[in-house]
Design an enzyme around this catalytic site. Structure first.
Site, PDB file in Angstrom:
ATOM      1  N   CYS A  58       1.584   4.717   5.842  1.00  0.00           N
ATOM      2  CA  CYS A  58       1.824   4.637   4.372  1.00  0.00           C
ATOM      3  C   CYS A  58       3.141   4.553   4.086  1.00  0.00           C
ATOM      4  O   CYS A  58       3.694   5.791   4.114  1.00  0.00           O
ATOM      5  CB  CYS A  58       0.802   5.197   3.681  1.00  0.00           C
ATOM      6  SG  CYS A  58       1.007   5.404   1.846  1.00  0.00           S
ATOM      7  N   CYS A 102       4.474  -2.495   2.589  1.00  0.00           N
ATOM      8  CA  CYS A 102       3.420  -1.881   2.617  1.00  0.00           C
ATOM      9  C   CYS A 102       2.438  -1.996   3.473  1.00  0.00           C
ATOM     10  O   CYS A 102       2.200  -3.210   3.707  1.00  0.00           O
ATOM     11  CB  CYS A 102       2.599  -2.205   0.923  1.00  0.00           C
ATOM     12  SG  CYS A 102       1.227  -1.327   0.581  1.00  0.00           S
TER      13      CYS A 102
HETATM   14  N1  DGL Z   1      -0.393   1.261   2.125  1.00  0.00           N
HETATM   15  C1  DGL Z   1       0.572   1.945   1.368  1.00  0.00           C
HETATM   16  C2  DGL Z   1       1.821   1.677   1.504  1.00  0.00           C
HETATM   17  O1  DGL Z   1       2.228   1.373   2.681  1.00  0.00           O
HETATM   18  C3  DGL Z   1       0.203   2.279  -0.099  1.00  0.00           C
HETATM   19  C4  DGL Z   1      -0.430   1.552  -0.808  1.00  0.00           C
HETATM   20  C5  DGL Z   1      -1.049   2.295  -2.174  1.00  0.00           C
HETATM   21  O2  DGL Z   1      -1.782   3.134  -2.039  1.00  0.00           O
HETATM   22  O3  DGL Z   1      -0.507   2.006  -3.295  1.00  0.00           O
HETATM   23  O4  DGL Z   1       2.699   1.621   0.889  1.00  0.00           O
END
Ligand code: DGL
Length: 275
Positions: free
Chosen positions: A73, A183
């Site tokens: 993440c 993301c």
């Molecule tokens: N998948 C996550 C990232 O890479 C975060 C998404 C979220 O929870 O806003 O930033």
């Protein structure tokens, strides 16, 4: 040989795009995926919440016996990886938007960057951006409701396409030829983006680089698993999929997004830090 699992964590389903790459590169390893979907998205939450909650769920993963952690993440990495490394006694691999590979790939030297609002305003991301000044012009935009839609399993519906159109058209108009998927949820939009923009944008995501970095760290710390799958096919590692909200949804999404038929469990990691 160390058969303990590797913890792979995301606020929700996005980290499955990283898990897919780890699974492909490291077939001997067993993985424990944790989706903190009860508190997703992290991208708009207060930074201190993201930091404290990431530490809390990573402590849970350590308590499950993980030998290494992948923070799949960008948002959690930006706000918490330093604290995690100072606090937890195991290798921790984070992710960050692939600005540098994008600059190398871009011919026009204009690169679009899609990430969460929290990633884009983090000090760590802005340090990275500053360090690459001169390599390329970066046009950064927050993906707004894209994460929430992907969490619901929508990767190509009319609202997703309309949102992408609003975000990508100004980038194309400004001459961007490369797009950073900053993301881990966004690689699940790759097919939709390609259908919309054809080859006008090359897509950059760092999932496979993260898997290679994990392999290096495991070797460095002598933590790799070495099942002989050919001699003992029964030792094929079993992965665990856990969600803090709804195991059935995680299972359905793993089937849709990864084509994986898996059991999943709902886990309780409470109380969460105050919002
Ligand atoms: N998948 C996550 C990232 O890479 C975060 C998404 C979220 O929870 O806003 O930033």
């Amino acid at each position: 040989m160390n058969p303990s699992p590797i913890g792979v964590f995301d606020s929700g389903l996005g980290g499955l795009s990283v898990l897919r790459e780890i699974r492909a590169l490291l077939p001997h390893e067993s993985l424990l995926y944790l989706a903190d979907s009860r508190y997703a998205p992290y991208g708009e939450k207060p930074e201190r919440f993201v930091e404290a909650r990431t530490l809390q769920v990573c402590e849970w993963l350590v308590a499950q016996g993980c030998k290494a952690l992948v923070i799949a993440c960008n948002t959690a990495t930006m706000h918490a990886v330093q604290t995690l490394r100072e606090t937890l006694p195991l290798p921790i691999i984070g992710v960050e938007p692939g600005l540098k590979p994008a600059a190398a790939a871009s011919r026009s030297k204009v690169v679009g960057v899609l990430a969460t609002a929290n990633t884009l305003r983090s000090a760590k991301f802005n340090r990275l951006l500053t360090s690459l000044e001169g390599e390329s012009r970066y046009l950064c935009a927050p993906g707004l409701d894209l994460v929430a839609r992907i969490e619901q399993g929508d990767v190509s519906g009319p609202e997703v396409r309309a949102r992408l159109d609003t975000l990508l058209t100004p980038m194309l108009d400004a001459g961007a030829d490369t797009l950073v998927l900053g993301c881990t949820h966004y690689p699940f939009l790759s097919d939709t983006i390609r259908a919309m923009v054809g080859n006008r944008l090359s897509l950059v995501d760092t999932g496979s680089a993260i898997a290679r970095q994990l392999a290096r760290k495991l070797a460095e710390h002598d933590l790799a698993a070495e099942h002989d799958l050919a001699a003992a096919p029964d030792t094929v590692p079993q992965d665990r999929y856990a969600s803090t909200r709804d195991a059935a949804h995680l299972r359905a999404m793993a089937a849709t997004l990864l084509n994986v038929d898996t059991l999943a469990e709902t886990v309780v990691i409470e109380p969460a830090p105050p919002l």
